[in-house]
Structure formats: C-alpha cells, structure tokens
Design a protein around this motif. Structure first.
Motif: not given
Length: 500
Positions: A423-424, A447-451, A471-472, A498-499
C-alpha cells in the motif's frame, strides 16, 4: 539498465569498446551499467556481499588470498589488485585480451591452495553471491575466474546499456570503427538498451552483434533518432525480438508502426514519443494480436483509442499501464474495461481526468486485478476506495501516491482487504494518526509507504509495530519520523526495512 515509481539516481556507467565501465568509488566497488529488476533490487546491486564460508577453514584465515570468508566480507579492491593495475576501470571480454592475466601458478599461497582458488566447482557456487558490478570486477582477477563468470547463467535478466558515443572507436586516421560486442555475446545477453542511436547505429549493431538476428529477445531505444525506415529494418532483421520499448524517440511516426510492428511482439512500451496518438493505438491493436503487456505514456491519446483493442487482445492482454495520458476520461475507462476484461495489472497514474466513477467501473468489471495504480489522480476520493474494497478481492498492490483527497475514512474501507500486501500513500496530505489505526489489523501487509504525509505524528507511527509481518516501511520526508522512532522500530520490527 533499468522501473516506474521512482527516479533512482545512479552514477553514469557507460559501456566502452564493448566493455562495461566501472566508475571509481571510495569503497573500492564499482557500479556496472547493467541493471535488473525493481529500484530496490538496483540499490542492492552495489552493496558489498556477505559470502558464506564454503571454502576450507585453512583458507578462511589466509589474508593474502582473494577468497571471502564468513567472518570477513570480500574486498573487491583486493581482488582486483591481484591482476589489475590501479588505473584499470574497464571490464569485459576485450579488457583482458590486451593485458596480462595472472595464471593459477602466480596466485599467492601454496600449490594446493592456488589450485583450490581456481576450482570451477567452488567458483560456480561462490560467484552466485555477488552483484552484477562485483562480477564485472571479479572477472578481471584471472582467466579462470573470467571463464567461469562469463557463463550466461550469471547474467540472466540483466540488460546492458549502450550509448551512441561508446559504440565506436576513433582510429588514428580519424575514421570511426564499431566496437567489438563479442564480450556481450559470450555472456549470452538477450536484451539491450541503446541510447541516442540513429538508423545507421542500429544497422551497425545488427551487423556486429552475433546474436542479433535470432538471439535478442528485448530491445529498448531511448532518446534516439530512429525513423520509420530504421524501425522497419530493425524489426525485420531482428527476428527474435518479442519485447520492444521506444522512449523519447520523436522521429518515427504512426506510419512507421503500421509498417514495422510484427505479430511476434508480446510486450510493448511507448513513452514520451511526440508523434504517438490514437492512430498508433489502432496500429498496435490491429498488428499485435498476442500482446500481453502495453505500457503507454502519450499526451495525445484520447478515449477513442481505448476502444480499438480486439477480442484476441481482450483474452491475452493482462497488463496495461496508461501513465500521464491526460486526455483519458471516464468514457475511456468504459471502453477499456469492455475491451480488456482480463487485466491483472492496471495503471492510470497521472490520468488526471479520471474520477471516482471511473474507479467504480474498474472495480465492477476487472475483478482479476492484482495491482492498481491511481497515483497522481487528484479527483479520486474516499468513495473510490470503497468501490475498490468492495469488489477487488484479489488486489495485492494499491498505489495512491498524491491522491490528495483521500482521508482516514478511505483507509477504513481498505482495512477490510485481506489480500492487500503493498500500500503506497506517499504525499496523501490528509491522512492522520486515526487513519493509521485502521491499518493495524491488516496482517497481510508487507510493504507500507507513508512518505511525505505531513500530519502523521510520532505517536501515530509508533503503533505500526503491531504489523509484525511488515517487511518494508517508507517514512521519507515524514515529519513525525524521529531518530527515536527509528530506534524503536529497530527493536520492535527487527525484520522490517525502515526507509528514513
């Protein structure tokens, strides 16, 4: 060589004289002009490898041998120094033909250890643990290592990038001579990316690459001046090409597509080509009955074009990416869902005229979708997410980057999707801590992007530790992501990357 949502910046890696150029880097590693897979995979290509100790314990403690051990990662600078002068930066078959390569007798250590260092059974296992750029450096160590590394199995899925100025040698007389591509042929490359080439350059490539007629399966032309005639000659001569990419090529026309496209092509990508409009889609639909994947970025394609696809393509085509097709509206979506009912991957990224009604059409008619990209669609609201959650039960990936009207209510709808793995939500500026609570029960998320989500706080983000299968996690440009939070994640999500 080279995905989609990210604009990775990499050092220039240009082939020269049929070789792969490795720029000097502070850590002693190079970055090859060969890429593979997703941006995340590309980023890992240039990372040092940790190699298991598959050699004898006696060798594992020898610091003078170019053999890695579990306790100490391989130093490529040390390896390269065994055979190459400090100034050496070119890797390829021809690179070693003009320079002396050490024989097994000249390697350090006892005779038995030297023999072990070139044992092909060991090397065939060992070299699988290295990235593409590392393999290019290791091939310089000695002829035995190069012979093992130049087996095609070590280069499967990699695509060399060749720029125009690197395709020729300048002779003392001032004339140009096309470089030897034998080094690429030995490794069995079946795909190439040519940058800035002309019709003549393509003809030279066909004449000089031994596998060009039947062995090349994938061709990518970027920022090139290929004309209709050049495109026709290329596809006529290169009978093995089934995947074709044209990016930034403004000299061919729709007439060129009509005269050159061949039914054997199964994957086509056309982007940023000024002459591509509805007639180009008509040519694609009529001439490519076996098309499985179409990637299209064209500003002048309208709703009409999406009605051109035939019944045959409706059965075979499973991937359609319409990126920044600004003229596509909900009417075009109607044409698409009826023409291509078997899609499993759909991108409407940047199709800014598509609204919630268009998403409803997608959800009701494309029940086989596993990946849906609605990024940069500013008219999408929470209602669209309700349609998705209700009907797309097989969806595994959902991209909502820059969908600025999505709120916590929309995330509550997504929380019911048991199959969603990626989910982006990059730059979804209305998502708050309360919305994250809806995601905490989604055990399938990997995978989860909250950028770039500005309203998320440290308190809200800390609750993500409940997603133990994650995982990411991407938190770039997220104000609530503090050093203390990253430390907390490292303790409670040890298996998650974690990015920052």
């Amino acid at each position: 060589m080279s995905n989609p949502r990210n604009g990775d910046t990499k050092p220039p890696c240009l082939p020269r004289n049929g070789l792969v150029k490795i720029p000097t880097q502070p850590n002693g590693l190079g970055s090859a002009s060969i890429t593979k897979g997703t941006p995340a995979v590309k980023n890992r290509l240039c990372q040092p490898s940790s190699v298991p100790a598959i050699l004898s314990p006696a060798l594992a403690h020898r610091s003078d041998l170019p053999i890695p051990s579990l306790a100490s990662p391989l130093s490529l600078a040390t390896l390269a120094s065994v055979s190459s002068p400090p100034s050496a930066s070119l890797v390829g078959l021809n690179a070693s033909e003009g320079s002396e390569q050490p024989s097994p007798e000249r390697l350090p250590g006892s005779p038995s250890e030297r023999q072990l260092a070139v044992d092909e059974k060991i090397l065939n296992r060992l070299f699988w643990y290295f990235s593409a750029c590392e393999k290019c450096v290791l091939a310089q160590v000695c002829k035995a290592w190069r012979r093992v590394l130049y087996q095609p199995k070590f280069w499967v899925g990699l695509t060399p990038v060749l720029h125009t100025k690197e395709l020729y040698n300048i002779l003392p007389s001032g004339e140009k001579e096309f470089v030897s591509l034998q080094g690429f042929a030995v490794r069995g490359f079946d795909g190439f990316c040519l940058v800035g080439v002309s019709d003549l350059d393509i003809c030279e490539f066909i004449d000089n690459y031994p596998l060009s007629k039947k062995g090349v399966k994938s061709m990518s032309l970027k920022r090139s001046t290929i004309t209709d005639a050049g495109l026709e000659v290329m596809l006529e001569q290169m009978q093995g090409v089934v995947r074709l990419e044209l990016s930034g090529c403004n000299d061919f026309t729709e007439a060129g597509l009509w005269s050159s496209l061949n039914a054997r092509i199964t994957a086509l990508s056309v982007s940023d080509c000024i002459n591509v409009a509805d007639d180009a889609i008509a040519a694609i639909s009529q001439l490519l009955p076996n098309l499985t994947e179409l990637n299209l970025q064209a500003y002048h394609v309208t709703d009409t074009a999406l009605a051109y696809f035939t019944a045959k393509q409706g059965y075979t085509t499973h991937t359609l990416r319409l990126n920044s097709c600004w003229e596509i509206t909900n009417h075009g979506v109607v044409n698409m869902v009826h023409s291509l009912p078997n899609l499993s991957v759909l991108s409407l990224s940047g199709c800014s005229k598509v609204t919630d009604d268009g998403v409803e059409l997608v959800a009701e008619n494309l029940r086989k979708l596993r990946s849906l990209d609605l990024s940069w669609c500013p008219r999408i609201t929470d209602m669209a997410l309700e349609y998705i959650a209700c009907d797309l039960h097989k969806l595994e990936e959902l991209v909502l980057d820059r969908c600025v009207r999505i709120t916590d209510t929309g995330l509550s709808y997504l929380s019911t999707m048991s199959s969603l793995r990626s989910l982006y939500l990059r730059w979804c500026c209305q998502v708050q801590d309360f919305g994250l609570k809806h995601l905490l029960g989604m055990g399938s998320l990997r995978l989860l992007s909250l950028a770039g989500c500005p309203l998320l706080t440290t308190t809200g983000l800390s609750g993500l530790v409940q997603l133990q299968e994650l995982e990411e996690l991407e938190l770039t440009n997220c104000p609530g992501a503090t050093p203390e939070l990253f430390k907390y994640f490292s303790q409670h999500l040890p298996c998650c990357m974690v990015i920052e």
